[in-house]
Design a protein around this motif. Structure first.
Motif, PDB file in Angstrom:
ATOM      1  N   THR A 265    -124.272  27.707  76.580  1.00 18.77           N
ATOM      2  CA  THR A 265    -125.521  28.463  76.550  1.00 18.77           C
ATOM      3  C   THR A 265    -125.759  29.136  77.894  1.00 18.77           C
ATOM      4  O   THR A 265    -126.347  30.228  77.963  1.00 18.77           O
ATOM      5  N   PHE A 266    -125.274  28.517  78.950  1.00 16.86           N
ATOM      6  CA  PHE A 266    -125.497  29.047  80.300  1.00 16.86           C
ATOM      7  C   PHE A 266    -124.202  29.525  80.969  1.00 16.86           C
ATOM      8  O   PHE A 266    -124.244  30.383  81.839  1.00 16.86           O
ATOM      9  N   TRP A 267    -123.072  28.995  80.571  1.00 15.04           N
ATOM     10  CA  TRP A 267    -121.788  29.347  81.166  1.00 15.04           C
ATOM     11  C   TRP A 267    -121.207  30.567  80.455  1.00 15.04           C
ATOM     12  O   TRP A 267    -121.754  31.047  79.467  1.00 15.04           O
ATOM     13  N   GLU A 268    -120.101  31.082  80.974  1.00 13.55           N
ATOM     14  CA  GLU A 268    -119.379  32.130  80.258  1.00 13.55           C
ATOM     15  C   GLU A 268    -119.047  31.638  78.858  1.00 13.55           C
ATOM     16  O   GLU A 268    -118.759  30.461  78.658  1.00 13.55           O
ATOM     17  N   THR A 269    -119.074  32.539  77.891  1.00 13.96           N
ATOM     18  CA  THR A 269    -118.889  32.104  76.509  1.00 13.96           C
ATOM     19  C   THR A 269    -117.930  33.002  75.752  1.00 13.96           C
ATOM     20  O   THR A 269    -117.632  34.131  76.165  1.00 13.96           O
ATOM     21  N   LYS A 270    -117.436  32.494  74.673  1.00 14.68           N
ATOM     22  CA  LYS A 270    -116.651  33.189  73.653  1.00 14.68           C
ATOM     23  C   LYS A 270    -116.535  32.225  72.488  1.00 14.68           C
ATOM     24  O   LYS A 270    -116.543  31.007  72.679  1.00 14.68           O
TER      25      LYS A 270
END
Length: 270
Positions: A229-234
């Protein structure tokens, strides 16, 4: 072993340690397991640092390099395509623009993070929208980008087999592609639904099972959900959290089917 490949699996290590710490109330010797699991993190880091240092004949510290805070900044940012929290290259640029100096890059990340957080606080409607879109882009791709990440021509890949040619006809608009997508949606939501049922049955005391794995899977999933939710995502970054719920979902499915069968049997007996 997973942590050797990708540091994000530190969430899994912490989840296992939490389960063992909670189990200390039942059996005291679990504290040895809890501490032993946590030792995996420094042990792996030290071992990798030693290996890299040996290979390049100079001292390598894994604590240096791109600061982790840059990934948080990236995770709260919006790219030119309107995607929230996906890779934008901010972490690489922050590091290279500061002559690969970790301390300077981290200082820049702290400054940019304060600016971004202040902006999000002042624009609450926008903040709710981007987090909603981020969650959608992360968790609603039932294929977890496994097809997108395959041999697509745009990535220099080659489609060498007949089955792949069928899937990738007209950029993934084939019937088989759609069947895989919609079919996987059914599977993923089945996993979620029956995992919730299993967890609820356990919480209300209607289910007697070994709680260690159930706790691990739920904590691992929640930890991954909060993290991305707060970190880089994919979408391709989160499939392991759903996969860990499969044994939990199987128990929930069994209990539901068992309940339905018992009801049918009771009606037949009448």
């Amino acid at each position: 072993m997973a942590y050797l490949v990708k540091p994000n699996f530190e969430i899994g290590i912490v989840a296992i340690a939490i389960v063992y710490f909670l189990a200390i109330f039942r059996k005291k010797h679990y504290i040895i397991l809890a501490l032993g699991v946590l030792l995996v993190i420094p042990t792996v880091n030290i071992a990798l640092g030693k290996i890299y240092s040996y290979e390049v004949n100079r001292n390598i510290s894994l604590s240096r390099g791109i600061p982790k805070l840059t990934y948080v900044v990236m995770g709260l940012s919006e790219d030119s395509n309107g995607r929230i929290g996906w890779y934008t290259g901010y972490n690489d640029r922050a590091f290279s623009d500061n002559n690969y100096n970790t301390d300077k890059a981290e200082k820049l990340a702290k400054k940019d993070l304060r600016i971004r957080v202040d902006y999000l606080k002042k624009h609450k409607v926008y903040t709710r929208r981007i987090f909603r879109l981020k969650l959608i882009s992360t968790w609603t791709d039932s294929t977890y980008q496994s097809i997108w990440n395959g041999p697509l021509p745009t990535w220099g890949g080659k489609i060498n087999t007949d089955i792949m040619r069928i899937i990738y006809v007209k950029d993934g608009e084939s019937k088989l592609y759609k069947f895989i997508c919609y079919g996987s949606v059914l599977i993923v939501w089945t996993i979620f639904l029956f995992s919730i049922i299993c967890t609820l049955l356990y919480l209300i005391g209607k289910l007697s099972i070994d709680e260690n794995y159930l706790l691990y899977a739920v904590i691992f999933f929640i930890g991954g959900f909060i993290f991305h939710t707060f970190w880089e995502t994919k979408a391709q970054y989160v499939y392991q959290y759903t996969a860990s719920l499969i044994p939990v979902a199987s128990v929930g499915l069994y209990k539901v089917m068992d309940f339905i069968w018992n009801r049918i049997e009771s009606l037949r007996s009448k």
